[in-house]
Design a protein around this motif. Sequence first.
Motif, PDB file in Angstrom:
ATOM      1  N   GLN A 137       8.369  38.855 -26.312  1.00  0.00           N
ATOM      2  CA  GLN A 137       9.689  38.901 -25.704  1.00  0.00           C
ATOM      3  C   GLN A 137      10.583  37.860 -26.366  1.00  0.00           C
ATOM      4  O   GLN A 137      10.204  36.699 -26.536  1.00  0.00           O
ATOM      5  N   CYS A 138      11.779  38.284 -26.746  1.00  0.00           N
ATOM      6  CA  CYS A 138      12.687  37.353 -27.416  1.00  0.00           C
ATOM      7  C   CYS A 138      14.117  37.860 -27.305  1.00  0.00           C
ATOM      8  O   CYS A 138      14.377  39.058 -27.407  1.00  0.00           O
ATOM      9  N   ASN A 139      15.027  36.938 -27.096  1.00  0.00           N
ATOM     10  CA  ASN A 139      16.457  37.226 -27.133  1.00  0.00           C
ATOM     11  C   ASN A 139      17.052  36.306 -28.190  1.00  0.00           C
ATOM     12  O   ASN A 139      16.979  35.084 -28.071  1.00  0.00           O
ATOM     13  N   VAL A 140      17.618  36.877 -29.245  1.00  0.00           N
ATOM     14  CA  VAL A 140      18.079  36.063 -30.375  1.00  0.00           C
ATOM     15  C   VAL A 140      19.221  35.132 -29.997  1.00  0.00           C
ATOM     16  O   VAL A 140      19.542  34.207 -30.756  1.00  0.00           O
ATOM     17  N   ARG A 141      19.840  35.341 -28.827  1.00  0.00           N
ATOM     18  CA  ARG A 141      20.891  34.436 -28.378  1.00  0.00           C
ATOM     19  C   ARG A 141      20.324  33.168 -27.752  1.00  0.00           C
ATOM     20  O   ARG A 141      21.057  32.206 -27.525  1.00  0.00           O
TER      21      ARG A 141
ATOM     22  N   LYS B 249      17.703  30.157 -28.265  1.00  0.00           N
ATOM     23  CA  LYS B 249      16.936  29.502 -29.320  1.00  0.00           C
ATOM     24  C   LYS B 249      15.485  29.253 -28.928  1.00  0.00           C
ATOM     25  O   LYS B 249      14.594  29.321 -29.777  1.00  0.00           O
ATOM     26  N   GLY B 250      15.250  28.991 -27.660  1.00  0.00           N
ATOM     27  CA  GLY B 250      13.884  28.717 -27.230  1.00  0.00           C
ATOM     28  C   GLY B 250      12.958  29.894 -27.468  1.00  0.00           C
ATOM     29  O   GLY B 250      11.831  29.730 -27.955  1.00  0.00           O
TER      30      GLY B 250
ATOM     31  N   ALA C 156       8.848  32.752 -30.866  1.00  0.00           N
ATOM     32  CA  ALA C 156       8.462  33.933 -31.641  1.00  0.00           C
ATOM     33  C   ALA C 156       8.067  33.563 -33.065  1.00  0.00           C
ATOM     34  O   ALA C 156       7.237  34.244 -33.684  1.00  0.00           O
ATOM     35  N   LEU C 157       8.637  32.491 -33.595  1.00  0.00           N
ATOM     36  CA  LEU C 157       8.376  32.086 -34.979  1.00  0.00           C
ATOM     37  C   LEU C 157       7.104  31.257 -35.141  1.00  0.00           C
ATOM     38  O   LEU C 157       6.701  30.978 -36.277  1.00  0.00           O
TER      39      LEU C 157
ATOM     40  N   LEU D 189      16.190  28.146 -37.118  1.00  0.00           N
ATOM     41  CA  LEU D 189      14.857  27.847 -36.606  1.00  0.00           C
ATOM     42  C   LEU D 189      13.771  28.231 -37.616  1.00  0.00           C
ATOM     43  O   LEU D 189      12.697  27.627 -37.629  1.00  0.00           O
ATOM     44  N   THR D 190      14.059  29.203 -38.475  1.00  0.00           N
ATOM     45  CA  THR D 190      13.145  29.508 -39.572  1.00  0.00           C
ATOM     46  C   THR D 190      13.050  28.319 -40.514  1.00  0.00           C
ATOM     47  O   THR D 190      11.958  27.923 -40.939  1.00  0.00           O
TER      48      THR D 190
END
Length: 322
Positions: free
Chosen positions: A56-60, A62-63, A68-69, A104-105
């Motif tokens: 689960q991830c929402n790109v808006r 950051k957490g 996810a990364l 974040l990458t």
Amino acid sequence: MTGKLAVVFGGSGFLGRNVVRELARRGWRVRVAVRRPHLAQFLRPMGAVGQIQLKQCNVRHKGSVAEALRGADAVVNLVGLLYQSGKQRFDSVQAAGAANIAQLTADAGIENLVQVSAIGADAQSESLYAKSKADAEQAVLASVPTATIIRPSIIFGVEDEFFNRFATMASYTPALPLIGGGKTKFQPVYVDDVADAICEALVRKDAAGRIYEIGGPRTYTFRELMELMISETMQKRFLVPVPFPIASLMGLFGEIAGALPFVEPPLTRDQVELLKQDNVVSAEAGVGTLADLGIEPQTVESILPSYMVRYRRYGQFAEKAA
């Protein structure tokens, strides 16, 4: 590539599912970062047991992106919008979302990032879609200079949003609109070829930091694409030229309809703005193509019949007129 982990943001969409399948076929472990994992369970059987995981991830936020990364070796960002709705805005999702992923990458020490943009991305464009795509590219390269930018023309395939949309429209209306007279040029590219390009960009050292504009082997006008679609579906429909000012008004009504719950706007003013510019691979120096990635593109004529037959009144065995 067995054992390496690729994180795919937006992997449950039309392009995403093809990218996930191709990554798995090439031996990557794949983590698919999506807003609603429960609606993406169909992706799991595309790989071996445990090869594809959902996150689960929402790109808006950051957490959730950082989570996810975790442990990733490579990143692919496919998140995009065809139109704005509610909190899903071009600037917050396509631009700021891409900036979050890239930042974040970089913070995670990952240098292998592919950002899927679009031909026509332009920071000076009147189209909010095109402007946000350009802003995303700039933000990605600022954080990860080794990132690869992929700019496809319109993407076609079994589940596409282009030919299927107009074929569906032709099923209940006697005419189809040719926005701007149908003169806008496109270079449609097959979805599997785009997926191959993304996977190649992840493993080719010469792809780092480059921009690729990818399209199919032939350029068509909008009218020619509609004529081709009508021929394959065997639906005799009128093609009616619609000037851009009238099309913009149609787009306004489309947006009003799209404001209703569960209604997808058939056309928006921003989409009309996009149609004012040709959508073909440029000859700009230094910009790569499918050929530079070792990929020979499929033609529209070889793929379209395989999924347009379902729109024929008498099914796939109906014979086309000579």
